[in-house]
Design an enzyme around this catalytic site. Structure first.
Site, mmCIF file in Angstrom:
data_model
loop_
_atom_site.group_PDB
_atom_site.id
_atom_site.type_symbol
_atom_site.label_atom_id
_atom_site.label_comp_id
_atom_site.label_asym_id
_atom_site.label_seq_id
_atom_site.Cartn_x
_atom_site.Cartn_y
_atom_site.Cartn_z
ATOM 1 N N ASN A 44 0.876 -0.785 0.085
ATOM 2 C CA ASN A 44 0.083 -0.409 -0.056
ATOM 3 C C ASN A 44 0.540 1.213 -0.335
ATOM 4 O OD1 ASN A 44 0.894 -0.735 3.055
ATOM 5 N ND2 ASN A 44 -1.548 -0.258 3.551
ATOM 6 N N VAL A 45 0.324 2.432 -0.861
ATOM 7 C CA VAL A 45 0.938 3.596 -0.409
ATOM 8 C C VAL A 45 0.007 4.703 -0.419
ATOM 9 C CG1 VAL A 45 2.281 4.808 -2.451
ATOM 10 C CG2 VAL A 45 2.494 2.604 -3.261
ATOM 11 N N GLU A 46 0.401 5.244 0.487
ATOM 12 C CA GLU A 46 -0.333 6.057 0.405
ATOM 13 C C GLU A 46 -0.200 7.933 0.452
ATOM 14 O OE1 GLU A 46 -1.296 5.423 5.445
ATOM 15 O OE2 GLU A 46 -2.503 3.386 4.633
ATOM 16 N N GLU A 57 -3.603 -3.848 -3.225
ATOM 17 C CA GLU A 57 -3.395 -5.092 -4.772
ATOM 18 C C GLU A 57 -3.446 -3.852 -5.679
ATOM 19 O OE1 GLU A 57 -5.162 -4.507 -1.487
ATOM 20 O OE2 GLU A 57 -5.862 -6.352 -1.113
ATOM 21 N N CYS A 88 -9.834 -5.808 0.402
ATOM 22 C CA CYS A 88 -11.537 -4.816 0.443
ATOM 23 C C CYS A 88 -12.386 -5.227 -0.764
ATOM 24 C CB CYS A 88 -11.053 -3.680 0.814
ATOM 25 S SG CYS A 88 -9.923 -2.638 -0.433
ATOM 26 N N CYS A 91 -10.897 -3.850 -3.485
ATOM 27 C CA CYS A 91 -9.750 -4.947 -4.611
ATOM 28 C C CYS A 91 -9.883 -6.046 -5.281
ATOM 29 C CB CYS A 91 -8.159 -4.996 -3.780
ATOM 30 S SG CYS A 91 -7.996 -3.285 -3.515
HETATM 31 N N1 THU Z 1 -5.234 -1.644 2.267
HETATM 32 C C1 THU Z 1 -5.313 -2.284 1.400
HETATM 33 O O1 THU Z 1 -3.497 -2.256 0.732
HETATM 34 N N2 THU Z 1 -5.380 -3.298 1.287
HETATM 35 C C2 THU Z 1 -6.651 -3.577 1.233
HETATM 36 O O2 THU Z 1 -7.440 -4.769 0.445
HETATM 37 C C3 THU Z 1 -6.824 -3.493 2.055
HETATM 38 C C4 THU Z 1 -6.616 -2.088 2.884
HETATM 39 C C5 THU Z 1 -4.410 -0.325 3.414
HETATM 40 C C6 THU Z 1 -5.303 0.538 2.723
HETATM 41 C C7 THU Z 1 -4.692 1.515 3.866
HETATM 42 O O3 THU Z 1 -3.099 1.930 3.273
HETATM 43 C C8 THU Z 1 -3.963 0.079 5.604
HETATM 44 O O4 THU Z 1 -4.643 -0.586 4.310
HETATM 45 C C9 THU Z 1 -5.327 0.493 6.095
HETATM 46 O O5 THU Z 1 -6.544 0.475 5.626
#
Ligand code: THU
Length: 131
Positions: A44-46, A57, A88, A91
């Protein structure tokens, strides 16, 4: 196809270490096996604009496309403790687009197919049928 889940989980964990998650502090790593035997991965890249954060994903499917495309046959995803994490809803849709028939996901309740985690999915075929 024989799937080495330990190897996939290892790659997912390594990818999780690369996550950029300063806001949620919830790093995620994902890894998948392609039909032609490649392993693709993502983290994940926020973003400071919170809603723009990319899930692991998203990164994985970009990686898939950038490394030759193809379909995914197996997928796993882990949180910061290495525990299996469910993709999620958004995704699951991203993964469905690139799934081989009967793609298998490692989930919190065991191995499941993409159709089990996203029943009656909307996908490319729906667009074809309505042209
Ligand atoms: N996140 C994912 O990378 N994939 C998922 O399927 C669920 C959530 C990340 C998004 C966010 O950066 C962090 O988890 C908290 O929600």
């Amino acid at each position: 196809m024989n799937i080495n889940w330990d190897e996939l989980r290892k790659v997912a964990n390594e990818s999780m270490q690369k996550a950029y998650a300063p806001y949620s502090k919830f790093p995620v790593g994902a890894a998948a096996l392609t039909e032609d035997g490649r392993i693709v991965a993502g983290c994940n890249v926020e973003n400071a604009s919170y809603g723009l954060g990319l899930c692991a994903e998203c990164s994985l499917v970009s990686n898939l496309t950038m490394t030759g495309g193809g379909k995914l046959v197996a997928f796993t995803c882990v949180d910061g403790h290495g525990n299996i994490l469910m993709p999620c809803g958004r995704c699951r849709q991203l993964l469905f687009e690139h799934s081989a028939p009967n793609m298998v996901l490692e989930t919190v309740s065991g191995l499941k197919t993409i159709d089990e985690v996203l029943p009656d999915a909307f996908g490319p075929r729906d667009l074809e049928e309505r042209k």
